[in-house]
Design a protein around this motif. Sequence first.
Motif, PDB file in Angstrom:
ATOM      1  N   MET A   1       0.870  -1.232   0.096  1.00 30.88           N
ATOM      2  CA  MET A   1      -0.438   0.024   0.421  1.00 30.88           C
ATOM      3  C   MET A   1       1.177   1.253  -0.236  1.00 30.88           C
ATOM      4  SD  MET A   1      -2.890   1.314   2.900  1.00 30.88           S
ATOM      5  CE  MET A   1      -4.304  -0.336   2.121  1.00 30.88           C
ATOM      6  N   ARG A   2       0.034   2.251  -0.905  1.00 30.81           N
ATOM      7  CA  ARG A   2       1.076   3.622  -1.374  1.00 30.81           C
ATOM      8  C   ARG A   2       0.527   5.091  -0.543  1.00 30.81           C
ATOM      9  NH1 ARG A   2       5.867   4.871  -4.112  1.00 30.81           N
ATOM     10  NH2 ARG A   2       5.518   7.223  -4.669  1.00 30.81           N
ATOM     11  N   ILE A   3       0.943   5.497   0.307  1.00 33.48           N
ATOM     12  CA  ILE A   3       0.040   6.531   0.538  1.00 33.48           C
ATOM     13  C   ILE A   3       0.695   8.162   0.561  1.00 33.48           C
ATOM     14  CG2 ILE A   3      -1.328   7.574   2.666  1.00 33.48           C
ATOM     15  CD1 ILE A   3      -1.567   5.526   3.955  1.00 33.48           C
ATOM     16  N   SER A   4      -0.289   8.307  -0.551  1.00 34.80           N
ATOM     17  CA  SER A   4       0.423  10.085  -0.684  1.00 34.80           C
ATOM     18  C   SER A   4       0.011  11.402   0.139  1.00 34.80           C
ATOM     19  CB  SER A   4       1.052  10.438  -1.954  1.00 34.80           C
ATOM     20  OG  SER A   4       1.315   9.405  -2.722  1.00 34.80           O
ATOM     21  N   LYS A   5       0.468  12.017   1.105  1.00 37.40           N
ATOM     22  CA  LYS A   5      -0.566  13.023   1.258  1.00 37.40           C
ATOM     23  C   LYS A   5       0.005  14.240   0.229  1.00 37.40           C
ATOM     24  CE  LYS A   5      -0.353  16.145   5.721  1.00 37.40           C
ATOM     25  NZ  LYS A   5       0.365  15.950   6.750  1.00 37.40           N
ATOM     26  N   TYR A   6      -1.732  15.090   0.038  1.00 36.88           N
ATOM     27  CA  TYR A   6      -1.023  16.541  -0.126  1.00 36.88           C
ATOM     28  C   TYR A   6      -1.920  17.451  -0.325  1.00 36.88           C
ATOM     29  CZ  TYR A   6      -0.334  13.542  -5.233  1.00 36.88           C
ATOM     30  OH  TYR A   6       0.617  12.365  -5.588  1.00 36.88           O
ATOM     31  N   ILE A   7      -1.335  17.932   1.280  1.00 32.42           N
ATOM     32  CA  ILE A   7      -1.615  18.646   2.237  1.00 32.42           C
ATOM     33  C   ILE A   7      -2.392  18.569   3.373  1.00 32.42           C
ATOM     34  CG2 ILE A   7      -1.923  21.389   2.747  1.00 32.42           C
ATOM     35  CD1 ILE A   7      -0.411  22.064   0.289  1.00 32.42           C
ATOM     36  N   HIS A   8      -2.456  19.352   4.360  1.00 31.78           N
ATOM     37  CA  HIS A   8      -4.386  18.763   5.483  1.00 31.78           C
ATOM     38  C   HIS A   8      -4.132  17.766   5.532  1.00 31.78           C
ATOM     39  CE1 HIS A   8      -6.453  20.642   8.046  1.00 31.78           C
ATOM     40  NE2 HIS A   8      -6.889  20.499   7.571  1.00 31.78           N
ATOM     41  N   SER A   9      -5.393  16.838   5.066  1.00 30.80           N
ATOM     42  CA  SER A   9      -5.767  16.038   4.866  1.00 30.80           C
ATOM     43  C   SER A   9      -6.109  15.185   3.906  1.00 30.80           C
ATOM     44  CB  SER A   9      -6.808  16.293   5.835  1.00 30.80           C
ATOM     45  OG  SER A   9      -6.679  16.357   7.488  1.00 30.80           O
ATOM     46  N   PRO A 154      -5.092  12.872  13.006  1.00 33.97           N
ATOM     47  CA  PRO A 154      -5.119  14.667  12.718  1.00 33.97           C
ATOM     48  C   PRO A 154      -4.167  15.205  14.605  1.00 33.97           C
ATOM     49  CG  PRO A 154      -7.077  13.612  12.803  1.00 33.97           C
ATOM     50  CD  PRO A 154      -6.200  12.854  13.427  1.00 33.97           C
ATOM     51  N   ILE A 155      -2.783  15.817  13.823  1.00 35.76           N
ATOM     52  CA  ILE A 155      -2.131  16.344  14.991  1.00 35.76           C
ATOM     53  C   ILE A 155      -2.543  18.190  15.827  1.00 35.76           C
ATOM     54  CG2 ILE A 155      -0.378  14.857  14.285  1.00 35.76           C
ATOM     55  CD1 ILE A 155       0.879  17.442  13.405  1.00 35.76           C
ATOM     56  N   VAL A 177       2.235   6.175  12.049  1.00 34.21           N
ATOM     57  CA  VAL A 177       1.074   6.846  11.961  1.00 34.21           C
ATOM     58  C   VAL A 177       2.521   8.316  11.581  1.00 34.21           C
ATOM     59  CG1 VAL A 177       0.245   6.588  14.113  1.00 34.21           C
ATOM     60  CG2 VAL A 177       2.081   8.317  14.254  1.00 34.21           C
ATOM     61  N   PHE A 178       1.056   9.079  10.599  1.00 33.01           N
ATOM     62  CA  PHE A 178       1.383   9.993  10.087  1.00 33.01           C
ATOM     63  C   PHE A 178       0.813  10.972  10.125  1.00 33.01           C
ATOM     64  CE2 PHE A 178      -0.823   7.692   6.677  1.00 33.01           C
ATOM     65  CZ  PHE A 178      -1.662   8.633   6.401  1.00 33.01           C
ATOM     66  N   PRO A 179       0.659  12.287  10.297  1.00 31.39           N
ATOM     67  CA  PRO A 179       0.130  13.792  10.731  1.00 31.39           C
ATOM     68  C   PRO A 179      -0.679  13.561   9.670  1.00 31.39           C
ATOM     69  CG  PRO A 179       1.988  14.132  10.084  1.00 31.39           C
ATOM     70  CD  PRO A 179       2.338  12.448   9.541  1.00 31.39           C
ATOM     71  N   ILE A 180      -2.147  14.437   9.578  1.00 32.51           N
ATOM     72  CA  ILE A 180      -2.612  15.291   9.023  1.00 32.51           C
ATOM     73  C   ILE A 180      -3.214  15.871   9.617  1.00 32.51           C
ATOM     74  CG2 ILE A 180      -3.289  13.145   7.424  1.00 32.51           C
ATOM     75  CD1 ILE A 180      -5.667  12.959   8.654  1.00 32.51           C
ATOM     76  N   HIS A 181      -4.155  16.480   9.035  1.00 35.29           N
ATOM     77  CA  HIS A 181      -4.613  18.004   9.550  1.00 35.29           C
ATOM     78  C   HIS A 181      -4.222  19.529  10.403  1.00 35.29           C
ATOM     79  CE1 HIS A 181      -8.323  20.377  11.018  1.00 35.29           C
ATOM     80  NE2 HIS A 181      -9.053  19.477  10.689  1.00 35.29           N
ATOM     81  N   ASP A 182      -2.639  19.674   9.051  1.00 32.27           N
ATOM     82  CA  ASP A 182      -2.141  20.621   9.583  1.00 32.27           C
ATOM     83  C   ASP A 182      -1.520  21.874   8.418  1.00 32.27           C
ATOM     84  OD1 ASP A 182      -0.689  18.598   8.006  1.00 32.27           O
ATOM     85  OD2 ASP A 182       0.920  17.441   9.270  1.00 32.27           O
ATOM     86  N   PHE A 188       8.375  26.502  10.126  1.00 32.08           N
ATOM     87  CA  PHE A 188       9.017  26.063  10.613  1.00 32.08           C
ATOM     88  C   PHE A 188       8.269  25.259  11.911  1.00 32.08           C
ATOM     89  CE2 PHE A 188       6.760  30.362  11.424  1.00 32.08           C
ATOM     90  CZ  PHE A 188       6.585  29.897  12.525  1.00 32.08           C
ATOM     91  N   PHE A 189       7.232  26.262  12.657  1.00 32.56           N
ATOM     92  CA  PHE A 189       6.909  25.319  13.621  1.00 32.56           C
ATOM     93  C   PHE A 189       5.884  23.630  13.129  1.00 32.56           C
ATOM     94  CE2 PHE A 189       2.709  24.189  15.722  1.00 32.56           C
ATOM     95  CZ  PHE A 189       2.797  24.618  17.321  1.00 32.56           C
ATOM     96  N   LEU A 190       5.752  23.403  12.084  1.00 32.36           N
ATOM     97  CA  LEU A 190       5.926  21.612  11.831  1.00 32.36           C
ATOM     98  C   LEU A 190       6.668  20.811  11.752  1.00 32.36           C
ATOM     99  CD1 LEU A 190       3.388  21.500   8.200  1.00 32.36           C
ATOM    100  CD2 LEU A 190       3.187  21.351  11.268  1.00 32.36           C
TER     101      LEU A 190
END
Length: 220
Positions: A1-9, A154-155, A177-182, A188-190
């Motif tokens: 399984m491959r999961i790609s994140k395209y900003i936020h959720s 969601p972090i 886990v990987f972060p979403i909702h950010d 710099f904060f992330l």
Amino acid sequence: MRISKYIHSCLLVESGETRILFDPGKFSFLEGAVKPEIFRDLAAIVLTHQHPDHMDDRSLKTIVDQNRDAVVLANSQIRETLATSGIDAEVFETGSRSVGGCRLEAIVAEHAEILNADRPRNVAYVVDGRFLHPGDSFDHSLDGRKGIELLALPIMAPWNTELAVAEFARRIAPKTVFPIHDGYAKDFFLESRYDNFKKYFAKHDIEFVPLKSPGESLER
């Protein structure tokens, strides 16, 4: 399984030959780093709830138009909202169904409490028993997925805290886990929060994968 994140959720999940897009919301497209036109050959577009950071009607229309064979899966509240924009959606709130070569499960998971607004209906989804996207929820209805391999976490949000994030992850006890909702936080904060979470979860034998850049992926 491959999961790609395209900003936020917004996540593209690829399992075998099946491609499923989750929550293409406004934050993914506001600054032009991600274009809705890049999402092609989708089997399904899945929406957890109707907040604009998870569901952007204009971008969704573009994605649907270029993925005519893809089904839009959502809850009954979303289906009514999308109908006004001429987008057809199938209600999928509970149980399981096949999507391409994948097995997709739906779990009603109450949206976290929010200030000065009614909570929308939120549905969490599980792909092939391996990956959980909770939407905007840390609800106990998700506890049955304890030990799942992959969790979109969601972090940060007006409705949560780092302590609540950590508690939810400990309850679910995923391998990774990987972060979403950010998507609204500065880089710099992330960086500092990702580093903090990575150190914390390592103590609990949970791998934390940042997925910092648009389109960055993990494969398991």
